[in-house]
Design a protein around this motif. Structure first.
Motif, PDB file in Angstrom:
ATOM      1  N   PRO A 251      62.096  29.535  31.831  1.00  0.00           N
ATOM      2  CA  PRO A 251      61.641  28.742  30.864  1.00  0.00           C
ATOM      3  C   PRO A 251      61.004  29.880  29.805  1.00  0.00           C
ATOM      4  O   PRO A 251      60.768  29.194  28.680  1.00  0.00           O
ATOM      5  CB  PRO A 251      60.688  27.722  31.492  1.00  0.00           C
ATOM      6  CG  PRO A 251      60.657  28.173  32.763  1.00  0.00           C
ATOM      7  CD  PRO A 251      61.713  29.348  33.251  1.00  0.00           C
ATOM      8  N   GLU A 252      60.302  30.872  30.133  1.00  0.00           N
ATOM      9  CA  GLU A 252      59.414  31.656  29.310  1.00  0.00           C
ATOM     10  C   GLU A 252      60.160  32.643  28.563  1.00  0.00           C
ATOM     11  O   GLU A 252      59.405  33.319  27.827  1.00  0.00           O
ATOM     12  CB  GLU A 252      58.276  32.271  30.352  1.00  0.00           C
ATOM     13  CG  GLU A 252      57.527  31.390  31.443  1.00  0.00           C
ATOM     14  CD  GLU A 252      56.564  30.650  30.575  1.00  0.00           C
ATOM     15  OE1 GLU A 252      55.777  31.420  29.936  1.00  0.00           O
ATOM     16  OE2 GLU A 252      56.617  29.456  30.859  1.00  0.00           O
ATOM     17  N   SER A 333      62.423  23.503  30.539  1.00  0.00           N
ATOM     18  CA  SER A 333      62.032  22.825  31.673  1.00  0.00           C
ATOM     19  C   SER A 333      61.552  23.674  32.937  1.00  0.00           C
ATOM     20  O   SER A 333      61.745  24.895  32.867  1.00  0.00           O
ATOM     21  CB  SER A 333      63.094  21.723  32.167  1.00  0.00           C
ATOM     22  OG  SER A 333      64.279  22.659  32.649  1.00  0.00           O
ATOM     23  N   GLU A 334      61.204  22.825  33.818  1.00  0.00           N
ATOM     24  CA  GLU A 334      60.532  23.794  35.123  1.00  0.00           C
ATOM     25  C   GLU A 334      61.540  24.781  35.814  1.00  0.00           C
ATOM     26  O   GLU A 334      61.247  26.025  35.862  1.00  0.00           O
ATOM     27  CB  GLU A 334      60.082  22.742  36.146  1.00  0.00           C
ATOM     28  CG  GLU A 334      59.123  23.573  36.763  1.00  0.00           C
ATOM     29  CD  GLU A 334      58.537  22.389  37.874  1.00  0.00           C
ATOM     30  OE1 GLU A 334      58.274  22.846  38.986  1.00  0.00           O
ATOM     31  OE2 GLU A 334      58.432  21.239  37.371  1.00  0.00           O
ATOM     32  N   ARG A 335      62.840  24.325  36.127  1.00  0.00           N
ATOM     33  CA  ARG A 335      63.614  25.352  36.677  1.00  0.00           C
ATOM     34  C   ARG A 335      65.042  25.263  36.006  1.00  0.00           C
ATOM     35  O   ARG A 335      66.087  24.728  36.485  1.00  0.00           O
ATOM     36  CB  ARG A 335      63.872  24.815  38.085  1.00  0.00           C
ATOM     37  CG  ARG A 335      62.718  25.183  39.088  1.00  0.00           C
ATOM     38  CD  ARG A 335      63.280  25.636  40.383  1.00  0.00           C
ATOM     39  NE  ARG A 335      62.073  25.579  41.249  1.00  0.00           N
ATOM     40  CZ  ARG A 335      61.693  24.841  41.976  1.00  0.00           C
ATOM     41  NH1 ARG A 335      62.284  23.685  42.011  1.00  0.00           N
ATOM     42  NH2 ARG A 335      60.282  24.867  42.710  1.00  0.00           N
TER      43      ARG A 335
END
Ligand SMILES: Cc1cc2nc3c(=O)[nH]c(=O)nc-3n(C[C@H](O)[C@H](O)[C@H](O)COP(=O)(O)OP(=O)(O)OC[C@H]3O[C@@H](n4cnc5c(N)ncnc54)[C@H](O)[C@@H]3O)c2cc1C
Length: 446
Positions: A251-252, A333-335
């Motif tokens: 996500p980054e 989103s997270e994953r």
């Protein structure tokens, strides 16, 4: 089977590799899948391909045809069946210099093609990876670095030599067996084994290639601006936007705009590319003039046991803003899955949807989501992936066969709209009534 294999051995000029032999361990694998076939045949001639087809049909064994072996569903291998690996049929020859006509063996890879054509100042609209096969990529589409200017790889194909299910060698072109020629351009491996392709290549020497990266936090604006720009940009510009690259931070990870400007004029290239540079805070920019063959990258072979699950869809113009908005959210989103959005349109859209068995001509974009990992990891990610695709469902259409791990009837229906499927069925009935060529996104003869 063993007596049939002994008979085959008498005339077969290529390799026959069986379990227990040293070479079997690597021969049983395609790039993204492993299997335990009864034997792997590596034909050295068209006659060998005919013999291999006759052997598989006679023995009633499941048949896999392997080109470059990069197919996501792993059709290039099987358990207990026969694999015909076309890797030795990789001859590349310029057959008509004036018309830039090139004949390419059915087992060649795009890296081999690029290397062979570069000294002649030629290239073919293909893909972005050296080790991907000419066979699989072309027969189902081919979205590469010249797609907006020259269309899909299959749009540059002018003829094919095919070994059909009854072992006959048939030539298909606009003039000879035109219905088979129509079907081969999008119908995947359903119709037979293409032992040689003929393409029109395009004069090309150097092109501008590279990527411009922006912070992940700017993804939404960058993606919308990118899609708006491509609508009016010269067709020399082809581009892929990627988000949430797992190797660069998930996500980054920066949003990256990869591109080729198909030309060597720096001013024209700058006019096409500078509007992309103004879309946000540029954190990296390595776009540079380079030989066209250097735009292809080496493919990665995942270690055994690592699955790659990819899924694709097309986006028509009116849905572009909403789809890009959702994809930017998913990327943060997270994953997130790895997301890649490819520009199409241009020359692809100028061909009528009924002209080839690849029907999704109207789309502006094609995108993919990919998850990778050991089976339990991929399985655990499945519900989240399904939720993402449920959000996208009403805004997207179809599926691109070359980026589709799954091969259910629903998937086949997404690849082929009903009228395309019906017409393909008729061609399949004529050339493969017993469905010998079934390890593909399968069109059933009945
Ligand atoms: C790293 C990577 C990068 C990619 N990049 C791109 C890209 O830039 N653009 C794009 O459009 N796609 C791309 N793809 C998708 C690619 O087009 C498909 O995976 C394609 O199926 C690969 O073809 P192959 O011949 O290598 O695979 P294979 O697994 O050998 O074949 C795939 C299918 O085609 C059939 N087939 C192959 N050759 C023949 C033949 N000569 N005659 C009859 N049937 C044949 C096989 O039976 C099988 O059903 C990429 C895939 C990977 C893994």
């Amino acid at each position: 089977m063993s007596s049939a294999l002994e008979t085959l051995r008498r005339d077969f000029g290529g390799d026959i590799i069986e379990p227990g032999e040293a070479e079997y361990e690597s021969a049983r694998r395609s790039v993204l899948a492993s299997g335990s076939p009864a034997c792997v045949l590596r034909p050295g001639s068209v006659g060998d391909v005919q013999a291999g087809v006759g052997f598989a049909a006679g023995a009633g064994l499941s048949l896999s045809v392997r080109g470059g072996g990069h197919g996501f569903p792993g059709f290039g291998t099987n358990d207990d069946g026969v694999v015909i690996d076309l890797g030795k049929l990789a001859n590349i020859e310029i057959v008509d210099k004036d018309r830039h006509r090139v004949r390419i063996g059915g087992g060649a890879t795009w890296g081999q093609v690029a290397a062979a054509l570069a000294p002649h100042g030629l290239a073919i609209s293909s893909g972005d990876t050296k080790s991907v096969g000419v066979g699989g990529l072309t027969l189902a589409g081919g979205i590469g670095w010249k797609v907006r200017k020259y269309g899909l790889a299959l749009d540059s194909m002018v003829a094919a030599e095919v070994v059909t299910a009854n072992g006959e060698v048939v030539r298909a072109s606009a003039e000879e067996n035109p219905e088979l020629f129509w079907a081969l351009r999008g119908g995947g491996g359903n119709l037979g084994i293409v032992t040689a392709f003929e393409f029109t290549a395009h004069p090309t020497t150097d092109v501008f290639h590279g990527r411009i990266a922006f912070p992940a936090s700017e993804a939404a604006g960058v993606l919308q601006g990118w899609a708006d720009h491509l609508r009016t940009a010269p067709e020399e510009l082809t581009s892929i936007a990627t988000l949430a690259n797992p190797l660069a931070g998930g996500p980054e990870a920066p949003v990256e705009i990869h591109m080729v400007f198909d030309g060597d004029d720096p001013e024209l290239a700058a006019q096409a590319i500078d509007p992309i540079r103004r879309l946000g805070t540029v954190i990296d920019d390595d776009v540079a003039l380079k030989p066209v063959a250097d735009t292809l990258v080496d493919g990665l072979t995942p270690p055994p046991g690592i699955l790659l699950v990819t899924r694709s869809a097309f986006v028509d113009r009116e849905s572009v803003p909403e789809v890009l908005r959702i994809l930017a959210e998913v990327g943060a989103s997270e994953r997130p899955p790895f997301i890649a959005v490819r520009s199409v349109g241009g020359a692809v859209s100028r061909v009528p949807g009924s002209a080839t068995a690849y029907a999704h001509r109207q789309a502006e974009l094609m995108f993919t989501t990919t998850t990778a990992g050991p089976k339990p990891v991929v399985e655990a990610a499945r519900p989240a992936m399904e939720a993402i695709w449920a959000r996208l469902a009403s805004h997207v259409n179809g599926a691109y066969a070359n980026f589709l791990t799954s091969a259910t009837e629903e998937d086949v229906a997404a690849i082929y709209p009903p009228e395309t499927y019906e017409r393909l069925t008729a061609v399949k009935r004529r050339y493969d009534p017993g469905n010998l060529f079934a390890r593909n996104h399968n069109v059933r003869p009945q």
